[in-house]
Design a protein around this motif. Sequence first.
Motif, mmCIF file in Angstrom:
data_model
loop_
_atom_site.group_PDB
_atom_site.id
_atom_site.type_symbol
_atom_site.label_atom_id
_atom_site.label_comp_id
_atom_site.label_asym_id
_atom_site.label_seq_id
_atom_site.Cartn_x
_atom_site.Cartn_y
_atom_site.Cartn_z
ATOM 1 N N VAL A 1 53.550 42.113 42.184
ATOM 2 C CA VAL A 1 53.466 40.733 41.720
ATOM 3 C C VAL A 1 54.213 40.615 40.401
ATOM 4 O O VAL A 1 54.026 41.433 39.499
ATOM 5 N N GLN A 2 55.091 39.619 40.305
ATOM 6 C CA GLN A 2 55.864 39.408 39.082
ATOM 7 C C GLN A 2 56.094 37.925 38.868
ATOM 8 O O GLN A 2 55.792 37.108 39.729
ATOM 9 N N LEU A 3 56.663 37.590 37.724
ATOM 10 C CA LEU A 3 56.918 36.194 37.369
ATOM 11 C C LEU A 3 58.348 35.790 37.668
ATOM 12 O O LEU A 3 59.269 36.589 37.520
ATOM 13 N N ASP A 4 58.521 34.553 38.064
ATOM 14 C CA ASP A 4 59.778 33.815 38.104
ATOM 15 C C ASP A 4 60.794 34.200 39.167
ATOM 16 O O ASP A 4 61.345 33.331 39.791
ATOM 17 N N ARG A 5 61.086 35.433 39.361
ATOM 18 C CA ARG A 5 62.195 35.801 40.245
ATOM 19 C C ARG A 5 61.738 36.683 41.392
ATOM 20 O O ARG A 5 60.772 37.412 41.275
ATOM 21 N N GLY A 6 62.500 36.618 42.466
ATOM 22 C CA GLY A 6 62.245 37.484 43.596
ATOM 23 C C GLY A 6 61.999 36.690 44.860
ATOM 24 O O GLY A 6 61.731 35.487 44.831
ATOM 25 N N MET A 7 62.118 37.400 45.974
ATOM 26 C CA MET A 7 61.894 36.783 47.269
ATOM 27 C C MET A 7 60.577 37.293 47.821
ATOM 28 O O MET A 7 60.272 38.474 47.744
ATOM 29 N N GLY A 8 59.808 36.402 48.369
ATOM 30 C CA GLY A 8 58.529 36.755 48.947
ATOM 31 C C GLY A 8 57.570 35.593 48.825
ATOM 32 O O GLY A 8 57.966 34.454 48.568
ATOM 33 N N ARG A 9 56.311 35.886 48.988
ATOM 34 C CA ARG A 9 55.280 34.854 48.900
ATOM 35 C C ARG A 9 55.144 34.425 47.445
ATOM 36 O O ARG A 9 55.034 35.249 46.553
ATOM 37 N N SER B 1 45.634 33.673 46.592
ATOM 38 C CA SER B 1 46.757 32.958 47.203
ATOM 39 C C SER B 1 47.884 33.901 47.595
ATOM 40 O O SER B 1 48.535 33.708 48.621
ATOM 41 N N LEU B 2 48.118 34.902 46.759
ATOM 42 C CA LEU B 2 49.193 35.857 47.034
ATOM 43 C C LEU B 2 48.772 36.976 47.978
ATOM 44 O O LEU B 2 49.612 37.722 48.468
ATOM 45 N N LYS B 3 47.460 37.109 48.189
ATOM 46 C CA LYS B 3 46.916 38.201 49.003
ATOM 47 C C LYS B 3 47.337 39.552 48.445
ATOM 48 O O LYS B 3 47.721 40.474 49.178
ATOM 49 N N ALA B 4 47.266 39.658 47.096
ATOM 50 C CA ALA B 4 47.625 40.893 46.396
ATOM 51 C C ALA B 4 46.925 40.870 45.038
ATOM 52 O O ALA B 4 46.683 39.796 44.482
ATOM 53 N N PRO B 5 46.600 42.041 44.492
ATOM 54 C CA PRO B 5 45.966 42.061 43.166
ATOM 55 C C PRO B 5 46.954 41.654 42.072
ATOM 56 O O PRO B 5 48.126 42.023 42.099
ATOM 57 N N VAL B 6 46.467 40.871 41.111
ATOM 58 C CA VAL B 6 47.280 40.419 39.986
ATOM 59 C C VAL B 6 46.797 41.173 38.746
ATOM 60 O O VAL B 6 45.608 41.163 38.427
ATOM 61 N N SER B 7 47.724 41.815 38.052
ATOM 62 C CA SER B 7 47.361 42.658 36.907
ATOM 63 C C SER B 7 46.997 41.827 35.686
ATOM 64 O O SER B 7 47.412 40.675 35.540
ATOM 65 N N ALA C 1 57.901 22.110 36.515
ATOM 66 C CA ALA C 1 56.743 21.902 35.648
ATOM 67 C C ALA C 1 55.742 23.046 35.762
ATOM 68 O O ALA C 1 54.734 23.049 35.071
ATOM 69 N N PHE C 2 56.014 24.014 36.625
ATOM 70 C CA PHE C 2 55.079 25.106 36.897
ATOM 71 C C PHE C 2 55.690 26.462 36.553
ATOM 72 O O PHE C 2 56.906 26.602 36.433
ATOM 73 N N TRP C 3 54.798 27.459 36.442
ATOM 74 C CA TRP C 3 55.223 28.855 36.422
ATOM 75 C C TRP C 3 55.172 29.358 37.857
ATOM 76 O O TRP C 3 54.292 28.988 38.625
ATOM 77 N N ARG C 4 56.115 30.206 38.208
ATOM 78 C CA ARG C 4 56.163 30.762 39.562
ATOM 79 C C ARG C 4 55.742 32.219 39.509
ATOM 80 O O ARG C 4 56.274 33.009 38.733
ATOM 81 N N VAL C 5 54.774 32.584 40.334
ATOM 82 C CA VAL C 5 54.305 33.953 40.458
ATOM 83 C C VAL C 5 54.638 34.401 41.876
ATOM 84 O O VAL C 5 54.308 33.721 42.842
ATOM 85 N N VAL C 6 55.296 35.557 42.001
ATOM 86 C CA VAL C 6 55.830 35.997 43.291
ATOM 87 C C VAL C 6 55.261 37.361 43.676
ATOM 88 O O VAL C 6 55.196 38.267 42.851
#
Length: 104
Positions: free
Chosen positions: A32-40, A63-69, A19-24
Amino acid sequence: MKPNYRCCASCRKIAHKEAFWRVVRLYPSHQVQLDRGMGRSVYLCRESECLKAAQKKNRLGRSLKAPVSDELYQTLWQRLATSDCTYSSGLAGRKTDNSSASTV
């Protein structure tokens, strides 16, 4: 098998992870990207209020401890717009189907 539940980073609602979007935030590059990948990762509701609050208060970045574009937020807004169109067209189709099926 138990369903996987997640919590929205914006409104704190708990629901099934689909039910959510995943930001990784990828490891080790910290991109930082959407949906796929390993990490926080962080999950966000597919609602305009949650997306607006997350962007305004930088909830994803904290939450990610990283800048989101801004491009990532634009992509999420586009997904929200296309999902609303798909959802409303699906409802319109259901209404016409229900009215024709109710004749006995």
